[in-house]
Design a protein around this motif. Structure first.
Motif, PDB file in Angstrom:
ATOM      1  N   GLY A  92       3.333  -3.153   7.285  1.00 14.21           N
ATOM      2  CA  GLY A  92       1.924  -3.392   7.588  1.00 14.21           C
ATOM      3  C   GLY A  92       1.576  -4.868   7.518  1.00 14.21           C
ATOM      4  N   THR A  93       2.072  -5.523   6.488  1.00 13.54           N
ATOM      5  CA  THR A  93       1.841  -6.968   6.336  1.00 13.54           C
ATOM      6  C   THR A  93       2.402  -7.728   7.529  1.00 13.54           C
ATOM      7  OG1 THR A  93       1.869  -6.788   3.931  1.00 13.54           O
ATOM      8  CG2 THR A  93       2.309  -8.970   4.862  1.00 13.54           C
ATOM      9  N   GLU A  94       3.596  -7.362   7.959  1.00 16.76           N
ATOM     10  CA  GLU A  94       4.222  -8.043   9.092  1.00 16.76           C
ATOM     11  C   GLU A  94       3.459  -7.783  10.389  1.00 16.76           C
ATOM     12  OE1 GLU A  94       6.893 -10.557  11.135  1.00 16.76           O
ATOM     13  OE2 GLU A  94       6.300 -10.392   9.039  1.00 16.76           O
ATOM     14  N   LEU A  95       2.984  -6.561  10.575  1.00 17.82           N
ATOM     15  CA  LEU A  95       2.193  -6.256  11.772  1.00 17.82           C
ATOM     16  C   LEU A  95       0.920  -7.102  11.806  1.00 17.82           C
ATOM     17  CD1 LEU A  95       2.610  -2.377  11.863  1.00 17.82           C
ATOM     18  CD2 LEU A  95       3.352  -3.965  13.659  1.00 17.82           C
ATOM     19  N   VAL A  96       0.210  -7.195  10.680  1.00 13.47           N
ATOM     20  CA  VAL A  96      -1.010  -8.008  10.630  1.00 13.47           C
ATOM     21  C   VAL A  96      -0.661  -9.482  10.822  1.00 13.47           C
ATOM     22  CG1 VAL A  96      -2.973  -8.757   9.227  1.00 13.47           C
ATOM     23  CG2 VAL A  96      -2.248  -6.360   9.180  1.00 13.47           C
ATOM     24  N   ARG A  97       0.376  -9.955  10.174  1.00 14.46           N
ATOM     25  CA  ARG A  97       0.779 -11.355  10.308  1.00 14.46           C
ATOM     26  C   ARG A  97       1.055 -11.704  11.773  1.00 14.46           C
ATOM     27  NH1 ARG A  97       4.585 -14.584  11.325  1.00 14.46           N
ATOM     28  NH2 ARG A  97       6.164 -12.985  11.670  1.00 14.46           N
ATOM     29  N   ARG A  98       1.798 -10.842  12.464  1.00 13.30           N
ATOM     30  CA  ARG A  98       2.119 -11.089  13.866  1.00 13.30           C
ATOM     31  C   ARG A  98       0.867 -11.057  14.751  1.00 13.30           C
ATOM     32  NH1 ARG A  98       7.827  -9.803  15.652  1.00 13.30           N
ATOM     33  NH2 ARG A  98       9.048  -9.945  13.723  1.00 13.30           N
ATOM     34  N   MET A  99      -0.034 -10.106  14.477  1.00  8.83           N
ATOM     35  CA  MET A  99      -1.247 -10.028  15.298  1.00  8.83           C
ATOM     36  C   MET A  99      -2.136 -11.244  15.044  1.00  8.83           C
ATOM     37  SD  MET A  99      -2.833  -8.446  17.693  1.00  8.83           S
ATOM     38  CE  MET A  99      -2.207  -6.769  17.792  1.00  8.83           C
ATOM     39  N   LEU A 100      -2.288 -11.649  13.787  1.00 10.76           N
ATOM     40  CA  LEU A 100      -3.106 -12.827  13.495  1.00 10.76           C
ATOM     41  C   LEU A 100      -2.502 -14.082  14.109  1.00 10.76           C
ATOM     42  CD1 LEU A 100      -4.242 -12.159   9.815  1.00 10.76           C
ATOM     43  CD2 LEU A 100      -5.560 -11.845  11.944  1.00 10.76           C
ATOM     44  N   LYS A 101      -1.198 -14.163  14.168  1.00 10.69           N
ATOM     45  CA  LYS A 101      -0.535 -15.298  14.822  1.00 10.69           C
ATOM     46  C   LYS A 101      -0.888 -15.310  16.315  1.00 10.69           C
ATOM     47  CE  LYS A 101       2.453 -18.692  15.208  1.00 10.69           C
ATOM     48  NZ  LYS A 101       1.960 -20.032  14.950  1.00 10.69           N
ATOM     49  N   ARG A 123      -5.043 -10.315   0.765  1.00 10.82           N
ATOM     50  CA  ARG A 123      -3.741 -10.954   0.507  1.00 10.82           C
ATOM     51  C   ARG A 123      -3.179 -11.607   1.760  1.00 10.82           C
ATOM     52  NH1 ARG A 123      -2.916  -6.216  -2.520  1.00 10.82           N
ATOM     53  NH2 ARG A 123      -1.653  -5.290  -0.871  1.00 10.82           N
ATOM     54  N   ILE A 124      -3.573 -11.112   2.920  1.00 11.40           N
ATOM     55  CA  ILE A 124      -3.065 -11.633   4.185  1.00 11.40           C
ATOM     56  C   ILE A 124      -3.951 -12.752   4.725  1.00 11.40           C
ATOM     57  CG2 ILE A 124      -2.378 -10.948   6.533  1.00 11.40           C
ATOM     58  CD1 ILE A 124      -2.008  -8.108   5.441  1.00 11.40           C
ATOM     59  N   GLY A 125      -5.121 -12.959   4.111  1.00  8.49           N
ATOM     60  CA  GLY A 125      -5.979 -14.065   4.518  1.00  8.49           C
ATOM     61  C   GLY A 125      -7.320 -13.676   5.106  1.00  8.49           C
ATOM     62  N   LEU A 126      -7.593 -12.386   5.249  1.00  5.08           N
ATOM     63  CA  LEU A 126      -8.917 -11.979   5.712  1.00  5.08           C
ATOM     64  C   LEU A 126      -9.860 -11.967   4.525  1.00  5.08           C
ATOM     65  CD1 LEU A 126      -6.740 -10.484   7.695  1.00  5.08           C
ATOM     66  CD2 LEU A 126      -8.792  -9.411   8.566  1.00  5.08           C
ATOM     67  N   ARG A 127     -11.156 -11.987   4.794  1.00  2.00           N
ATOM     68  CA  ARG A 127     -12.113 -11.963   3.688  1.00  2.00           C
ATOM     69  C   ARG A 127     -13.206 -10.937   3.973  1.00  2.00           C
ATOM     70  NH1 ARG A 127     -16.577 -15.897   4.580  1.00  2.00           N
ATOM     71  NH2 ARG A 127     -16.257 -16.700   6.664  1.00  2.00           N
ATOM     72  N   PRO A 128     -13.777 -10.388   2.920  1.00  2.00           N
ATOM     73  CA  PRO A 128     -14.847  -9.400   3.098  1.00  2.00           C
ATOM     74  C   PRO A 128     -16.050 -10.016   3.802  1.00  2.00           C
ATOM     75  CG  PRO A 128     -14.050  -9.379   0.839  1.00  2.00           C
ATOM     76  CD  PRO A 128     -13.437 -10.578   1.505  1.00  2.00           C
ATOM     77  N   TYR A 129     -16.702  -9.199   4.592  1.00  2.00           N
ATOM     78  CA  TYR A 129     -17.883  -9.606   5.329  1.00  2.00           C
ATOM     79  C   TYR A 129     -18.733  -8.365   5.514  1.00  2.00           C
ATOM     80  CZ  TYR A 129     -20.085 -13.193   8.240  1.00  2.00           C
ATOM     81  OH  TYR A 129     -20.920 -14.154   8.742  1.00  2.00           O
ATOM     82  N   SER A 130     -19.934  -8.502   5.941  1.00  2.00           N
ATOM     83  CA  SER A 130     -20.758  -7.314   6.164  1.00  2.00           C
ATOM     84  C   SER A 130     -20.719  -6.931   7.640  1.00  2.00           C
ATOM     85  CB  SER A 130     -22.194  -7.566   5.720  1.00  2.00           C
ATOM     86  OG  SER A 130     -22.749  -8.617   6.480  1.00  2.00           O
ATOM     87  N   GLY A 131     -21.016  -5.673   7.899  1.00  2.00           N
ATOM     88  CA  GLY A 131     -21.012  -5.194   9.275  1.00  2.00           C
ATOM     89  C   GLY A 131     -21.737  -3.872   9.373  1.00  2.00           C
ATOM     90  N   MET A 132     -21.905  -3.421  10.574  1.00  2.00           N
ATOM     91  CA  MET A 132     -22.566  -2.152  10.840  1.00  2.00           C
ATOM     92  C   MET A 132     -21.697  -1.358  11.800  1.00  2.00           C
ATOM     93  SD  MET A 132     -25.271  -2.625   9.041  1.00  2.00           S
ATOM     94  CE  MET A 132     -26.350  -1.299   9.517  1.00  2.00           C
ATOM     95  N   VAL A 133     -21.696  -0.037  11.647  1.00  2.00           N
ATOM     96  CA  VAL A 133     -20.879   0.809  12.504  1.00  2.00           C
ATOM     97  C   VAL A 133     -21.601   2.112  12.829  1.00  2.00           C
ATOM     98  CG1 VAL A 133     -18.718  -0.100  11.548  1.00  2.00           C
ATOM     99  CG2 VAL A 133     -19.695   2.001  10.611  1.00  2.00           C
ATOM    100  N   ILE A 134     -21.146   2.762  13.859  1.00  2.00           N
ATOM    101  CA  ILE A 134     -21.477   4.148  14.174  1.00  2.00           C
ATOM    102  C   ILE A 134     -20.148   4.877  14.244  1.00  2.00           C
ATOM    103  CG2 ILE A 134     -22.310   5.744  15.960  1.00  2.00           C
ATOM    104  CD1 ILE A 134     -24.326   3.590  16.778  1.00  2.00           C
ATOM    105  N   ARG A 135     -20.065   6.027  13.636  1.00  2.00           N
ATOM    106  CA  ARG A 135     -18.857   6.849  13.697  1.00  2.00           C
ATOM    107  C   ARG A 135     -19.227   8.219  14.225  1.00  2.00           C
ATOM    108  NH1 ARG A 135     -16.663   2.580  13.269  1.00  2.00           N
ATOM    109  NH2 ARG A 135     -15.307   1.889  11.605  1.00  2.00           N
ATOM    110  N   ASN A 136     -18.716   8.585  15.390  1.00  2.00           N
ATOM    111  CA  ASN A 136     -18.906   9.898  15.973  1.00  2.00           C
ATOM    112  C   ASN A 136     -17.643  10.715  15.730  1.00  2.00           C
ATOM    113  OD1 ASN A 136     -21.520   9.332  17.152  1.00  2.00           O
ATOM    114  ND2 ASN A 136     -20.425   8.059  18.625  1.00  2.00           N
ATOM    115  N   TYR A 137     -17.547  11.323  14.566  1.00  2.00           N
ATOM    116  CA  TYR A 137     -16.320  12.007  14.170  1.00  2.00           C
ATOM    117  C   TYR A 137     -15.950  13.157  15.108  1.00  2.00           C
ATOM    118  CZ  TYR A 137     -16.212   9.111  10.059  1.00  2.00           C
ATOM    119  OH  TYR A 137     -16.153   8.030   9.229  1.00  2.00           O
ATOM    120  N   ASP A 138     -16.916  13.724  15.801  1.00  3.42           N
ATOM    121  CA  ASP A 138     -16.587  14.785  16.750  1.00  3.42           C
ATOM    122  C   ASP A 138     -15.841  14.237  17.976  1.00  3.42           C
ATOM    123  OD1 ASP A 138     -18.975  13.469  17.544  1.00  3.42           O
ATOM    124  OD2 ASP A 138     -19.569  15.198  18.759  1.00  3.42           O
ATOM    125  N   ARG A 139     -15.812  12.919  18.137  1.00  5.70           N
ATOM    126  CA  ARG A 139     -15.092  12.272  19.239  1.00  5.70           C
ATOM    127  C   ARG A 139     -13.832  11.556  18.751  1.00  5.70           C
ATOM    128  NH1 ARG A 139     -15.285  14.281  23.204  1.00  5.70           N
ATOM    129  NH2 ARG A 139     -14.674  12.413  24.283  1.00  5.70           N
TER     130      ARG A 139
END
Length: 143
Positions: A92-101, A123-139
Motif C-alpha cells: 500500500g505504501t509503495e502504491l501511494v508513493r508511486r501515485m504521488l510521484k 506517514r506517507i506525507g499527506l495531512r488531515p484536512y476537512s471535506g464534504m461528501v455524499i455517499r449513495n450506498y445503494d449505488r
C-alpha cells in the motif's frame, strides 16, 4: 500474511493487459454493496491513472490505487486497497508513493479516508484536512 505471501515478488503495472475478472477478485471487503470484479476492471479502465500491484508468481492483482485528475492542477485518489493476506508488506505504501510521484507537479492531490487510516497516510506525507461528501450506498456496486 502467510510466509510465502511475504516472500512474493510484487510487480507494479499501469496496464490492464492480461487482467481478467478471475485475476482481480477479493477486493472491496467490508463494503455492503461491493463492485464485482467485472465492474472493478471498468473502474480501473475509467480512471485517469491507476497502478496495480501484481504477485508475479500467480499473476493475481493483490493491490491497486486509482486517481482522477483534471490533468492541470488537481487530482483525487478515490481508491487504495491491498488484499488482506498481502497487507503489512509495504505494498500500500509503495502504491501511494508511486501515485504521488506521478502527481507531484499538481497543486492539489486530495484523498478522503476514514479516521482510523489517517495515520497510514500521514506517514506517507499527506495531512488531515476537512471535506464534504455524499455517499449513495445503494449505488456502491457500480451496477
Amino acid at each position: 500474511m502467510t510466509a510465502n505471501r511475504r516472500e512474493a515478488v510484487i510487480e507494479y503495472r499501469t496496464s490492464l493487459e492480461g487482467v481478467t475478472p478471475s485475476k482481480i477478485e477479493g477486493f472491496f471487503q467490508g463494503w455492503p454493496n461491493p463492485p464485482s470484479p467485472v465492474t472493478h476492471i471498468k473502474i480501473l479502465d475509467g480512471s485517469d491513472l491507476f497502478i496495480l500491484a501484481v504477485d508475479s508468481a500467480t499473476d493475481q492483482v493483490v493491490g491497486f490505487i486509482t486517481a482522477i485528475t483534471d490533468k492541470v492542477i488537481s487530482a483525487f485518489i478515490p481508491h487504495l486497497e491491498v488484499l488482506p493476506e498481502y497487507r503489512g508488506a509495504g505494498i500500500g505504501t509503495e502504491l501511494v508513493r508511486r501515485m504521488l510521484k506521478t502527481l507531484e507537479n499538481f497543486y492539489s492531490v486530495d484523498l478522503m479516508c476514514d479516521e482510523d487510516v489517517q495515520p497510514f497516510y500521514e506517514r506517507i506525507g499527506l495531512r488531515p484536512y476537512s471535506g464534504m461528501v455524499i455517499r449513495n450506498y445503494d449505488r456502491q456496486s457500480g451496477a
